[in-house]
Design an enzyme around this catalytic site. Structure first.
Site, short mmCIF file in Angstrom:
data_model
loop_
_atom_site.label_atom_id
_atom_site.label_comp_id
_atom_site.label_asym_id
_atom_site.label_seq_id
_atom_site.Cartn_x
_atom_site.Cartn_y
_atom_site.Cartn_z
CG ASP A 43 -0.56 0.23 2.49
OD1 ASP A 43 0.55 0.75 2.62
OD2 ASP A 43 -1.30 -0.07 3.44
CE LYS A 65 -10.26 0.91 0.12
NZ LYS A 65 -11.20 1.88 -0.41
CG MET A 179 -6.34 8.14 8.57
SD MET A 179 -7.47 6.85 8.02
CE MET A 179 -7.46 5.73 9.41
N1 SAH Z 1 -2.28 0.19 9.72
C1 SAH Z 1 -1.62 1.46 9.94
C2 SAH Z 1 -2.62 2.61 9.92
C3 SAH Z 1 -3.29 2.78 8.58
S1 SAH Z 1 -4.38 4.14 8.57
C4 SAH Z 1 -0.84 1.40 11.26
O1 SAH Z 1 -1.02 0.47 12.05
O2 SAH Z 1 -0.03 2.30 11.48
C5 SAH Z 1 -3.33 5.39 7.89
C6 SAH Z 1 -2.98 6.39 8.96
O3 SAH Z 1 -1.95 5.87 9.79
C7 SAH Z 1 -2.40 7.68 8.44
O4 SAH Z 1 -3.40 8.56 7.98
C8 SAH Z 1 -1.74 8.20 9.69
O5 SAH Z 1 -2.69 8.69 10.62
C9 SAH Z 1 -1.16 6.93 10.26
N2 SAH Z 1 0.22 6.72 9.81
C10 SAH Z 1 0.71 5.69 9.12
N3 SAH Z 1 2.06 5.82 8.93
C11 SAH Z 1 2.40 6.97 9.53
C12 SAH Z 1 3.63 7.66 9.70
N4 SAH Z 1 4.79 7.20 9.21
N5 SAH Z 1 3.61 8.83 10.39
C13 SAH Z 1 2.48 9.31 10.92
N6 SAH Z 1 1.28 8.70 10.78
C14 SAH Z 1 1.24 7.55 10.11
#
Ligand code: SAH
Length: 255
Positions: A43, A65, A179
């Protein structure tokens, strides 16, 4: 290293979390999967540093997405995974963070399982945990909180989720929003209306754990204004609560 990993069978799909970005945070299990797969469907949040660890003969396909950007619907992703598995590939579905933390992991796995495609889930380090830590913010501290909440900033239809804000505000000293950017003003209003104080420390961390990481510290009252003046963009998390104050002492531990 004496770790026994399961065999990556042809015709199966492994759904793995790649962590928030820093390749050093990849689990050994996910690293093993990267070495064994012959096709990786990743992704948008999986970092280039991590994709670079795949062997050169492994095919990489981006499918994910992303808010605001035209992206494949979930059914298309599952159909692609199923088709590749049925062709006999070792399919690695690589997702940012942890597949089950706001990552639609079950939504991808269950239709495959229903088609009798073997699926293995490999957890990853979620952005809410490692992202907070890399900003110097512990999600819990013995003296400050006994509860942590992880909340999504928007639901499937893009709206602020229908959480019980009163209950959340009163029961969880530390709240980590995934998010949060689209509805930051509404999140701020809901928490203030539910009794959280405008002087409460908050922190936004974007691109956490990568070399693009940025951090913005503010209060619940002023964070929207501060964000407007900054160049901070998604992906980002928002941490609300007293442990944010510890970042001034801890931030140096991650650089
Ligand atoms: N499965 C992922 C989350 C997916 S939803 C997890 O466990 O981290 C996507 C959201 O995750 C983004 O909009 C943000 O809020 C957060 N996110 C993912 N990677 C990030 C990063 N490197 N820095 C800050 N927020 C992050």
């Amino acid at each position: 290293m004496n770790i026994s990993f399961p065999e990556f069978q042809a015709g199966s799909v492994w759904l793995a979390g790649a962590g928030p970005g820093d390749a050093k945070l990849l689990t050994l299990y996910a690293y093993h999967a990267l070495q064994q797969a012959n096709i990786i469907i990743h992704d948008a949040l999986v970092s280039q540093d991590i994709l670079a660890l795949a062997p050169s003969q492994c095919r990489l396909e981006s499918m994910g997405k992303r808010g605001g950007i035209k992206s494949p619907v979930q059914g298309e992703i599952t159909a692609r995974l199923a088709a590749l598995a049925k062709q006999g590939h070792k399919v690695l579905r690589l997702k940012g963070g942890d597949p089950f933390v706001f990552g639609r992991g079950a939504e991808e796995a269950i239709p495959l399982i229903k088609q009798n495609i073997p699926v293995r889930i490999i957890p990853g380090i979620s952005a809410g945990i490692a992202g907070s830590a890399y900003a110097g913010v512990p999600v819990s501290d013995g003296k400050l909180n006994q509860v942590i909440s992880f909340v999504t900033g928007h639901d499937k239809s893009g709206q602020v989720p229908a959480v019980n804000w009163q209950a959340l505000a009163q029961s969880s000293p530390v709240i980590v929003f995934y998010m949060p950017m689209k509805h930051l003003d509404k999140i701020q209003q809901e928490l203030l209306s539910a009794g959280r104080h405008e002087d409460e420390p908050v922190c936004i961390v974007s691109n956490a754990t990568t070399d693009q990481q940025k951090k913005l510290i503010g209060t619940l009252g002023d964070i929207c204004k501060k964000l407007e003046k900054s160049d901070i963009k998604s992906p980002a998390i928002l941490i609300v609560g007293p442990t944010v104050d510890l970042s001034s002492l801890l931030q140096g531990c991650f650089t």
